[in-house]
Design a protein around this motif. Structure first.
Motif, PDB file in Angstrom:
ATOM      1  N   SER A  50       0.811  -1.231   0.000  1.00 13.52           N
ATOM      2  CA  SER A  50       0.000   0.000   0.000  1.00 13.52           C
ATOM      3  C   SER A  50       0.840   1.275   0.000  1.00 13.52           C
ATOM      4  CB  SER A  50      -0.911  -0.011   1.229  1.00 13.52           C
ATOM      5  OG  SER A  50      -0.105  -0.224   2.380  1.00 13.52           O
ATOM      6  N   THR A  51       2.015   1.253   0.614  1.00 13.28           N
ATOM      7  CA  THR A  51       2.768   2.499   0.821  1.00 13.28           C
ATOM      8  C   THR A  51       3.171   3.202  -0.468  1.00 13.28           C
ATOM      9  OG1 THR A  51       3.583   1.553   2.884  1.00 13.28           O
ATOM     10  CG2 THR A  51       4.707   3.515   2.085  1.00 13.28           C
ATOM     11  N   ASP A  79       9.428  -7.366  -6.454  1.00 11.63           N
ATOM     12  CA  ASP A  79       8.721  -8.612  -6.141  1.00 11.63           C
ATOM     13  C   ASP A  79       7.291  -8.553  -6.670  1.00 11.63           C
ATOM     14  OD1 ASP A  79       7.169  -8.321  -2.907  1.00 11.63           O
ATOM     15  OD2 ASP A  79       7.759  -6.705  -4.250  1.00 11.63           O
ATOM     16  N   ARG A  81       3.282 -10.734  -6.260  1.00 11.62           N
ATOM     17  CA  ARG A  81       2.441 -11.827  -5.767  1.00 11.62           C
ATOM     18  C   ARG A  81       2.076 -12.690  -6.964  1.00 11.62           C
ATOM     19  NH1 ARG A  81      -0.503  -7.628  -2.825  1.00 11.62           N
ATOM     20  NH2 ARG A  81       0.975  -6.832  -1.311  1.00 11.62           N
ATOM     21  N   ALA A 159      10.828  -6.489  -0.062  1.00 19.47           N
ATOM     22  CA  ALA A 159      10.519  -7.189  -1.299  1.00 19.47           C
ATOM     23  C   ALA A 159       9.670  -8.385  -0.875  1.00 19.47           C
ATOM     24  CB  ALA A 159      11.789  -7.569  -2.050  1.00 19.47           C
ATOM     25  N   LYS A 210       3.855  -0.445  11.991  1.00 17.97           N
ATOM     26  CA  LYS A 210       5.252  -0.812  11.721  1.00 17.97           C
ATOM     27  C   LYS A 210       6.199  -0.357  12.843  1.00 17.97           C
ATOM     28  CE  LYS A 210       4.232  -1.855   7.308  1.00 17.97           C
ATOM     29  NZ  LYS A 210       4.476  -1.000   6.139  1.00 17.97           N
TER      30      LYS A 210
HETATM   31  C1  6PG Z   1       4.427  -6.672  -1.451  1.00 16.57           C
HETATM   32  C2  6PG Z   1       5.578  -5.738  -1.320  1.00 16.57           C
HETATM   33  C3  6PG Z   1       6.143  -5.808   0.078  1.00 16.57           C
HETATM   34  C4  6PG Z   1       5.759  -4.494   0.719  1.00 16.57           C
HETATM   35  C5  6PG Z   1       5.651  -4.640   2.217  1.00 16.57           C
HETATM   36  C6  6PG Z   1       5.078  -3.393   2.837  1.00 16.57           C
HETATM   37  O1  6PG Z   1       4.299  -7.303  -2.464  1.00 16.57           O
HETATM   38  O2  6PG Z   1       3.633  -6.709  -0.513  1.00 16.57           O
HETATM   39  O3  6PG Z   1       6.374  -5.576  -2.314  1.00 16.57           O
HETATM   40  O4  6PG Z   1       7.465  -6.040   0.208  1.00 16.57           O
HETATM   41  O5  6PG Z   1       6.705  -3.520   0.386  1.00 16.57           O
HETATM   42  O6  6PG Z   1       4.808  -5.717   2.477  1.00 16.57           O
HETATM   43  O7  6PG Z   1       3.772  -3.310   2.409  1.00 16.57           O
HETATM   44  P1  6PG Z   1       2.824  -2.063   2.790  1.00 16.57           P
HETATM   45  O8  6PG Z   1       3.367  -0.899   2.076  1.00 16.57           O
HETATM   46  O9  6PG Z   1       1.488  -2.462   2.287  1.00 16.57           O
HETATM   47  O10 6PG Z   1       2.880  -1.897   4.269  1.00 16.57           O
END
Ligand code: 6PG
Length: 253
Positions: A50-51, A79, A81, A159, A210
């Motif tokens: 989300s960030t 990375d 999913r 990642a 976090k």
């Molecule tokens: C993913 C990201 C992962 C992400 C962190 C933080 O596929 O989810 O690439 O590494 O940067 O999980 O996620 P948020 O920004 O949602 O807290």
């Protein structure tokens, strides 16, 4: 702020997620200009979650960013999913909607992780081939990104180098498969040799959820099994951390 003496992460605390997004835009543009001036190209790898969305949207809305020579900019992913590219959980879709469809980047310069492959291992190898072709690398070399944009999960991953996963220690591959047991999505991630080879990395950390993990990560000796983000410790001199005030709450007291 209590951090182990040997490691001095370069942390900039922002008032909120909005300012964090603005700083990320400034950094992206500065890194792009520098690489374009010196090499004529800019190779960047981005993350999902989300960030980054806020930064992507600001980048797309920024006249300065719009004016960048996108025909010389190549976008990769740190990375992904293992879901179809049109899935709401796709990191590619996130970036396409928030940024890539709004800037004049040629489709051939968008190098997403090919999750349409039936076999996830085949997809990881295919991504590795894309990396080697675009960076014109032989077998023994690692791509040197100009900028890698990372996040940090509340479990200390970055990642898709997840806690207790082999991927954190994979040094043979550029891209590695991560099987996720708890029903969430399997992943494909860049491996740490690729992160280490980048000229510049930025870690975006936003949100109160976090805060405790960030404090632990900064205060503890490197333990990549527990906190995979510790794979960055050997290259902390190249890593900038943008942390909003909520996420910094436990380190600013
Ligand atoms: C993913 C990201 C992962 C992400 C962190 C933080 O596929 O989810 O690439 O590494 O940067 O999980 O996620 P948020 O920004 O949602 O807290």
């Amino acid at each position: 702020m209590e951090v182990t003496a040997r490691y001095k992460p370069n942390i900039e605390i922002t008032v909120d997620a909005e300012e964090l997004a603005s700083r990320t835009v400034d950094l992206f543009v500065a890194a792009a200009r520098e690489a374009l001036e010196t090499k004529g190209t800019f190779h960047v790898a981005i993350s999902g979650g989300s960030t980054p969305r806020g930064a992507f949207e600001k980048l797309a809305a920024s006249p300065v960013a719009q004016a960048l020579p996108w025909q010389h900019i190549h976008v990769f992913w740190a990375d992904e999913r293992y879901v179809p590219a049109d899935s709401p959980h796709s990191n590619y879709r996130l970036a396409a909607e928030a940024l890539l469809r709004k800037v004049p980047i040629p489709p051939d310069n968008i190098h997403r992780i090919p999750t349409e492959q039936e076999d996830i291992c085949v997809a990881a190898r295919a991504y590795e081939t894309i990396l080697r072709e675009v960076f014109e690398l032989d077998e023994n070399r690692v791509p040197e990104f100009d900028l890698i944009v990372l996040g940090m999960g509340a479990d200390g991953h970055t990642a898709s180098l997840l806690p207790n996963s082999f991927a954190t220690f994979d040094t043979d591959d550029l891209a590695c498969v991560v099987y996720v047991m708890d029903g969430r999505f399997n992943r494909i991630t860049l491996t740490h040799p690729v992160l280490h080879a980048a000229s510049r990395l930025v870690v975006l950390v936003s949100g109160a959820e976090k805060a405790d993990t960030l404090k632990e990560v900064l205060a503890s000796e490197p333990d990549e099994v527990r906190y995979p983000i510790h794979v960055l410790w050997p290259v902390l001199n190249k890593v900038l951390w943008y942390v909003d005030r909520d996420a910094a709450a436990a380190i600013t007291g």
